[in-house]
Design an enzyme around this catalytic site. Structure first.
Site, PDB file in Angstrom:
ATOM      1  CD  GLU A   1      57.840 -37.644  -9.550  1.00  9.47           C
ATOM      2  OE1 GLU A   1      57.486 -37.723  -8.380  1.00  9.47           O
ATOM      3  OE2 GLU A   1      58.504 -38.426 -10.352  1.00  9.47           O
TER       4      GLU A   1
ATOM      5  CD  GLU B   1      59.206 -42.477 -11.156  1.00 17.09           C
ATOM      6  OE1 GLU B   1      59.757 -41.514 -11.549  1.00 17.09           O
ATOM      7  OE2 GLU B   1      57.867 -42.986 -11.150  1.00 17.09           O
TER       8      GLU B   1
ATOM      9  CB  ALA C   1      62.174 -36.884 -15.686  1.00 18.02           C
TER      10      ALA C   1
ATOM     11  N   GLY D   1      62.290 -39.463 -11.082  1.00 17.83           N
ATOM     12  CA  GLY D   1      62.743 -40.255 -11.886  1.00 17.83           C
ATOM     13  C   GLY D   1      63.989 -40.963 -11.425  1.00 17.83           C
TER      14      GLY D   1
HETATM   15  N1  CO8 Z   1      65.675 -31.354 -14.428  1.00 17.93           N
HETATM   16  C1  CO8 Z   1      66.436 -30.478 -15.084  1.00 17.93           C
HETATM   17  N2  CO8 Z   1      67.322 -29.696 -14.477  1.00 17.93           N
HETATM   18  C2  CO8 Z   1      67.499 -29.998 -13.278  1.00 17.93           C
HETATM   19  C3  CO8 Z   1      66.873 -30.815 -12.433  1.00 17.93           C
HETATM   20  C4  CO8 Z   1      65.870 -31.672 -13.250  1.00 17.93           C
HETATM   21  N3  CO8 Z   1      65.074 -32.435 -12.607  1.00 17.93           N
HETATM   22  N4  CO8 Z   1      67.303 -31.132 -11.217  1.00 17.93           N
HETATM   23  C5  CO8 Z   1      68.382 -29.850 -11.001  1.00 17.93           C
HETATM   24  N5  CO8 Z   1      68.560 -29.458 -12.162  1.00 17.93           N
HETATM   25  C6  CO8 Z   1      69.152 -28.527 -12.838  1.00 17.93           C
HETATM   26  C7  CO8 Z   1      69.085 -27.015 -11.904  1.00 17.93           C
HETATM   27  O1  CO8 Z   1      68.179 -26.365 -13.119  1.00 17.93           O
HETATM   28  C8  CO8 Z   1      70.366 -26.237 -12.033  1.00 17.93           C
HETATM   29  O2  CO8 Z   1      70.630 -25.886 -13.164  1.00 17.93           O
HETATM   30  P1  CO8 Z   1      71.155 -24.577 -13.822  1.00 17.93           P
HETATM   31  O3  CO8 Z   1      72.440 -24.563 -12.938  1.00 17.93           O
HETATM   32  O4  CO8 Z   1      71.397 -24.335 -15.045  1.00 17.93           O
HETATM   33  O5  CO8 Z   1      70.085 -23.450 -13.059  1.00 17.93           O
HETATM   34  C9  CO8 Z   1      71.114 -27.434 -11.683  1.00 17.93           C
HETATM   35  O6  CO8 Z   1      70.696 -28.737 -12.055  1.00 17.93           O
HETATM   36  C10 CO8 Z   1      71.713 -27.436 -10.265  1.00 17.93           C
HETATM   37  O7  CO8 Z   1      70.644 -27.609  -9.649  1.00 17.93           O
HETATM   38  P2  CO8 Z   1      70.228 -26.522  -8.406  1.00 17.93           P
HETATM   39  O8  CO8 Z   1      70.955 -25.354  -8.488  1.00 17.93           O
HETATM   40  O9  CO8 Z   1      68.690 -26.429  -8.246  1.00 17.93           O
HETATM   41  O10 CO8 Z   1      70.587 -27.462  -6.996  1.00 17.93           O
HETATM   42  P3  CO8 Z   1      70.112 -27.053  -5.553  1.00 17.93           P
HETATM   43  O11 CO8 Z   1      71.322 -27.711  -4.765  1.00 17.93           O
HETATM   44  O12 CO8 Z   1      69.499 -25.563  -5.330  1.00 17.93           O
HETATM   45  O13 CO8 Z   1      68.896 -27.911  -5.345  1.00 17.93           O
HETATM   46  C11 CO8 Z   1      67.659 -29.920  -5.771  1.00 17.93           C
HETATM   47  C12 CO8 Z   1      69.152 -29.387  -5.572  1.00 17.93           C
HETATM   48  C13 CO8 Z   1      66.826 -29.917  -4.461  1.00 17.93           C
HETATM   49  C14 CO8 Z   1      67.660 -31.457  -6.099  1.00 17.93           C
HETATM   50  C15 CO8 Z   1      67.016 -29.162  -6.926  1.00 17.93           C
HETATM   51  O14 CO8 Z   1      67.742 -29.246  -8.093  1.00 17.93           O
HETATM   52  C16 CO8 Z   1      65.632 -29.838  -7.521  1.00 17.93           C
HETATM   53  O15 CO8 Z   1      64.521 -29.549  -6.883  1.00 17.93           O
HETATM   54  N6  CO8 Z   1      65.551 -30.462  -8.721  1.00 17.93           N
HETATM   55  C17 CO8 Z   1      64.358 -30.978  -9.103  1.00 17.93           C
HETATM   56  C18 CO8 Z   1      63.871 -32.017  -8.486  1.00 17.93           C
HETATM   57  C19 CO8 Z   1      62.611 -32.677  -9.005  1.00 17.93           C
HETATM   58  O16 CO8 Z   1      61.411 -31.880  -9.081  1.00 17.93           O
HETATM   59  N7  CO8 Z   1      62.588 -33.875  -9.643  1.00 17.93           N
HETATM   60  C20 CO8 Z   1      61.631 -34.418 -10.219  1.00 17.93           C
HETATM   61  C21 CO8 Z   1      61.439 -34.093 -11.533  1.00 17.93           C
HETATM   62  S1  CO8 Z   1      59.886 -34.776 -12.366  1.00 17.93           S
HETATM   63  C22 CO8 Z   1      60.129 -36.253 -12.863  1.00 17.93           C
HETATM   64  O17 CO8 Z   1      61.210 -36.848 -12.264  1.00 17.93           O
HETATM   65  C23 CO8 Z   1      59.159 -36.822 -13.426  1.00 17.93           C
HETATM   66  C24 CO8 Z   1      59.364 -38.385 -13.310  1.00 17.93           C
HETATM   67  C25 CO8 Z   1      58.304 -39.238 -14.251  1.00 17.93           C
HETATM   68  C26 CO8 Z   1      59.102 -38.877 -15.583  1.00 17.93           C
HETATM   69  C27 CO8 Z   1      58.337 -39.745 -16.654  1.00 17.93           C
HETATM   70  C28 CO8 Z   1      58.510 -39.018 -17.877  1.00 17.93           C
HETATM   71  C29 CO8 Z   1      59.105 -37.564 -17.993  1.00 17.93           C
END
Ligand code: CO8
Length: 257
Positions: A136, A116, A67, A113
């Site tokens: 999460e 999911e 998400a 998400g």
């Molecule tokens: N949300 C928003 N932006 C994101 C997300 C995300 N989930 N994942 C990546 N991005 C963005 C980064 O912020 C970055 O943006 P910017 O260039 O502006 O800084 C861009 O995408 C590229 O990402 P990274 O630079 O972080 O890339 P890496 O190769 O270094 O890392 C990862 C890749 C490991 C995938 C890393 O991006 C990461 O850890 N992402 C988040 C993963 C995460 O925690 N996901 C779970 C989110 S919570 C969720 O999904 C809740 C589900 C239930 C929701 C129910 C209602 C909301």
């Protein structure tokens, strides 16, 4: 013709290839993308040119990285609960109960998400670089789009407990071993393999398949999903959620008390 801001849709030989298209955010699910998906599903339901749907992510790095954390980082409990509830109703449950097969072609990270979404799909194949997980709890949350219900069903309760508690990611090989995905192929072959499977399905009876989906899905699932939504909303009121999301945005490690 299907035109969306956050989705690319190509229909050919009764197969719709739907590409989630926000590569700059690793295809994170924001409101716009979820709305587009919901509208696509409503339209595709009635479109006799579509008999199977393939879901995949744009770019070579991610299926969906979760998400959109930046979008919900300032939500309160009520808004959090609403986000989970409307997403489950309009997208995730709609995918699970869709009368036409939906195959997730997981082409990289499928996190939160994103996993999911893959789990709501009828089955999953993955590229060898895929990484799947529910991180999460690192944000002070729990899965909110059905993950607490679908992961244990797919891989067993003990494995799901460990995966959700540790936030560890499964490699493609491990995901195959435990039944989270059905097949693993090289990334360059992923869409062709998905289309090959889809083609086989289009040769079978679509009315029979519709009933098979309904029968396979029939089970008492209401309570668990409701509890998930309620807890998900409550967590937005906790300090850990603020700390977890702020740390992500500030690119540092969270400091949970
Ligand atoms: N949300 C928003 N932006 C994101 C997300 C995300 N989930 N994942 C990546 N991005 C963005 C980064 O912020 C970055 O943006 P910017 O260039 O502006 O800084 C861009 O995408 C590229 O990402 P990274 O630079 O972080 O890339 P890496 O190769 O270094 O890392 C990862 C890749 C490991 C995938 C890393 O991006 C990461 O850890 N992402 C988040 C993963 C995460 O925690 N996901 C779970 C989110 S919570 C969720 O999904 C809740 C589900 C239930 C929701 C129910 C209602 C909301």
């Amino acid at each position: 013709e299907y035109k969306y801001e956050n989705l690319l849709v190509e229909v050919e030989n009764k197969i719709a290839l739907v590409t989630l298209n926000r590569p700059q955010a690793l295809n994170a699910l924001n409101k716009g993308l979820l709305d587009d998906l919901s509208i696509f599903l409503t339209d595709a339901d009635y479109d006799s040119d579509i008999r199977v749907v393939i879901l995949t992510g744009a770019g070579e790095k991610a299926f969906v990285a979760g998400a959109d954390i930046k979008e919900f980082a300032n939500f309160d409990g009520k808004e959090g609960q609403q986000l989970a509830a409307s997403g489950q109703e309009n997208v995730f449950n709609k995918i699970e109960d869709f009368p036409k097969p939906i195959i997730a072609a997981v082409n990289g990270f499928a996190l939160g998400g994103g996993l999911e979404l893959a789990m709501a799909s009828h089955f999953r194949i993955a590229s060898s670089n895929a990484k799947l997980g529910l991180p999460e709890v690192t944000l002070g949350l729990i899965p909110g789009y059905g993950g607490t219900q679908r992961l244990p069903k797919l891989i067993g309760k003990g494995r799901a407990m460990q995966a959700i508690m540790t936030a560890d990611m499964f490699s493609a090989t491990r995901a195959l071993e435990i039944g989270l995905v059905n097949e693993v192929v090289e990334q360059a072959d992923l869409i062709n393999r998905a289309k090959e499977i889809a083609t086989k399905i289009t040769n079978n009876s679509s009315v029979a398949i519709k009933h098979a989906i309904r029968a396979i899905n029939a089970s008492d699932k209401e309570t668990g999903f409701e509890i998930e939504i309620e807890s998900f909303g409550n967590l937005f009121e906790e300090h850990d959620f603020k700390e977890g999301t702020t740390a992500f945005v500030e690119k540092r490690k969270p400091n949970f008390k």
